[in-house]
Design a protein around this motif. Structure first.
Motif, short mmCIF file in Angstrom:
data_model
loop_
_atom_site.label_atom_id
_atom_site.label_comp_id
_atom_site.label_asym_id
_atom_site.label_seq_id
_atom_site.Cartn_x
_atom_site.Cartn_y
_atom_site.Cartn_z
N TRP A 95 -1.88 1.30 5.83
CA TRP A 95 -1.48 0.50 4.66
C TRP A 95 -1.58 -0.99 4.96
O TRP A 95 -2.09 -1.77 4.14
CB TRP A 95 -0.05 0.88 4.26
CG TRP A 95 0.43 0.22 3.00
CD1 TRP A 95 0.27 0.67 1.73
CD2 TRP A 95 1.17 -1.01 2.92
NE1 TRP A 95 0.86 -0.21 0.85
CE2 TRP A 95 1.42 -1.24 1.54
CE3 TRP A 95 1.64 -1.93 3.86
CZ2 TRP A 95 2.11 -2.36 1.10
CZ3 TRP A 95 2.33 -3.05 3.42
CH2 TRP A 95 2.56 -3.27 2.05
N ASP A 108 -6.39 8.85 8.57
CA ASP A 108 -6.32 7.48 8.02
C ASP A 108 -7.48 6.65 8.56
O ASP A 108 -7.44 6.17 9.69
CB ASP A 108 -4.99 6.82 8.36
CG ASP A 108 -4.69 5.65 7.43
OD1 ASP A 108 -5.50 4.72 7.41
OD2 ASP A 108 -3.66 5.69 6.74
N ASN A 129 0.16 6.12 8.90
CA ASN A 129 0.01 5.79 7.49
C ASN A 129 0.43 4.35 7.21
O ASN A 129 -0.22 3.64 6.42
CB ASN A 129 0.82 6.77 6.63
CG ASN A 129 0.69 6.48 5.15
OD1 ASN A 129 1.55 5.86 4.54
ND2 ASN A 129 -0.39 6.96 4.55
N TYR A 130 1.49 3.90 7.85
CA TYR A 130 1.95 2.52 7.66
C TYR A 130 0.94 1.53 8.24
O TYR A 130 0.63 0.50 7.63
CB TYR A 130 3.32 2.33 8.31
CG TYR A 130 3.92 0.95 8.08
CD1 TYR A 130 3.89 0.37 6.82
CD2 TYR A 130 4.51 0.25 9.12
CE1 TYR A 130 4.44 -0.88 6.59
CE2 TYR A 130 5.06 -1.00 8.90
CZ TYR A 130 5.03 -1.56 7.64
OH TYR A 130 5.57 -2.81 7.43
#
Length: 230
Positions: A154, A192, A150-151
């Motif tokens: 982002w 993602d 997820n990071y």
């Protein structure tokens, strides 16, 4: 000519191989099973960890972070806009921050436990910690993979590459750790799309090809491992 003491599925070793591949440096690989604690290897690196880079006729350089700094100091300036550690201070700080994130935090929380439990322990004697994989460790590591993915997503949504507009050590560190656990099928790419698209770009680079040719007897690669358009 450099010699790299490594393990094919050691994420830190994979990072160094990507770095040297991007710089087009000749490399000889020596597989090292660190759990065997070979005296000759411990002479090169008393910490007993891979990777260790040996510059012919010079000295042994231990640890991914030190190797990355060494390669930049010796070869970085000649790479011009392909330098993996930028010249500007603010950019260098961000690259170092993210490289450490993946080589330390991601390694501790995700790639190290998964590689150890699912690969290394298969080859380790019982007295060295070998045996059946610990299911609870694997479950926790897989949960942590989602957090890190997820990071990455982002970052990838806000920048061309993870640390900025061009490829750096940060991208290679993240991709190296992901590649080791993607072999095992432990990266939930469907969660993602931005992270998946970023990884596909990095994975398609020529420096990645030797990693994708690594196979482990008895442990087949996941469907996504060698697929550049997964």
């Amino acid at each position: 000519m450099y010699t790299l003491f490594h393990h094919p599925f050691c994420p830190h070793s994979r990072f160094v191989r990507l770095v040297l591949g991007e710089y087009g440096l000749d490399l000889r690989l020596v597989e090292e099973r660190v759990w065997e604690r070979r005296e000759e290897f411990l002479t090169l690196n008393p910490a007993g960890t891979t990777p260790v880079l040996f510059a012919e006729g010079k000295f042994a350089i231990p640890s991914a972070a030190i190797i990355a700094e060494y390669v930049d100091e010796v070869h970085g300036a000649e790479m011009d806009d392909r330098r993996l550690l930028p010249a500007a201070m603010a950019e260098r700080i961000e690259v170092r921050r993210l490289t450490a994130w993946f080589n330390e935090k991601f390694f501790e929380e995700a790639s190290s436990p998964l590689v150890t439990e699912r690969i290394y322990k298969r080859f380790m004697a019982e007295q060295d910690g070998g045996g059946a994989p610990a299911a609870e460790v694997i479950r926790a590591a897989k949960t942590n993979v989602r957090y890190h993915l997820n990071y990455i997503g982002w970052l990838a949504q806000r920048r061309n590459y993870l640390a900025g507009e061009r490829l750096t050590y940060a991208d290679l560190a993240a991709a190296a750790h992901l590649s080791a656990i993607d072999y095992l099928g432990d990266v939930p790419w469907v969660e993602d799309e931005a992270a998946k698209n970023w990884y596909a770009r990095v994975k398609s680079r020529p420096s990645f090809r030797p990693l994708l040719s690594e196979w482990l007897a008895g442990v087949p690669a996941s469907r996504t491992y060698v697929d550049l358009d997964f």
